[in-house]
Write an enzyme that holds these catalytic residues in place. Sequence first.
Site, PDB file in Angstrom:
ATOM      1  N   CYS A 100       0.747  -1.442  -0.043  1.00  0.00           N
ATOM      2  CA  CYS A 100      -0.085  -0.108   0.036  1.00  0.00           C
ATOM      3  C   CYS A 100       0.896   1.271   0.104  1.00  0.00           C
ATOM      4  CB  CYS A 100      -0.987  -0.210   1.102  1.00  0.00           C
ATOM      5  SG  CYS A 100      -2.040   1.518   1.301  1.00  0.00           S
ATOM      6  N   LYS A 139       2.056  -9.432  -0.292  1.00  0.00           N
ATOM      7  CA  LYS A 139       1.828  -8.369  -1.707  1.00  0.00           C
ATOM      8  C   LYS A 139       2.730  -7.304  -1.285  1.00  0.00           C
ATOM      9  CE  LYS A 139      -1.933  -6.319  -4.415  1.00  0.00           C
ATOM     10  NZ  LYS A 139      -1.157  -5.023  -4.600  1.00  0.00           N
TER      11      LYS A 139
END
Length: 341
Positions: A100, A139
């Site tokens: 993010c 991720k």
Amino acid sequence: MQIGPYTLRNNVFVAPMAGVTDRPFRQLCKTLGAGYAVSEMAASNPRLWASEKSSRRTDHAGEMEPKAVQIAGADPHDLAECAKFNVERGAQIIDINMGCPVKKVCNNWCGSALLQHEDLVQRILDAVVNAVDVPVTLKFRTGWDRQNKNALTIARMAEEAGIAMLTLHGRTRADGYKGDAEYDTIAAVKAAVGIPVVANGDITTPDKAKFVLDYTGADAIMIGRAAQGRPWICREIDYFLRTGEYLPPPLVDEVRELMHEHLPAHYAFYGEYLGVRTARKHIGWYVEDLPGGEEFRQRMNRLESTAEQLSAVDEFFKSQHRYGDRLQYRPAHPDDDAIAA
């Protein structure tokens, strides 16, 4: 495509997106062809676990398996405890967020900010993998900025720690969502590790999905913002990858029926007050490229009840029959490409 003991039905995944990939939306995407979908990120801060927002984000009741929860934080112990907490609540896969780029997340040294601190990354990976007996995935992005790309180092570290799968977004944290995603780093990571690698970033069409898979050698692709308002993109990409042929746009009547599934499920999940308000963005995405969509969106945003909203949406999609049996999207402009999260 395999994640630990779970065999997925295809290699078309939906990215975790804050405020988007709630349970009703994940379930819809899976119904429409996604082989895998990950929850919105859950904060590792234990003071937040019992909050209404966190409870909704980790609610998987009735969801198609496997059930995956993404966790975010910077403290190895808190992340490990958060992983255990979510496994106890039904999570079958834990995904660690190091991708993010949002400022409020990175300011707390979470998300892609962690890529600056490889020693901390190592401790987080070890702590979470050792805390749970379910697959743990990661991720992440290609690096902090273009001068400091360390995706290869992080990938090797993750494989050694026991991470089951990597999802790599082809941008750095400094890039945010600007410019074009690059796929050379994803290809290099795929060549360097023996665990599955998922390519993410700017995958908006069936052709682009095939190009990225061929170019990188990745095992799967992950779709982000391109699925907003068009969750059927999952089946369109899957069909193209299997057959080399394109599916036509969905039938107007099919989408009307989908709205009668998605919106009531959304209202039941959030309740009347939040339901009507949080549904507005989803409805806006559904209609934005359709004839009369912008005018309808502005009117719809003034409605205050779920019954009025659902009725208005139903009438809007009925009106689309005047343009044909299938949805008729306006032509896209070159700079309209969606960016995967």
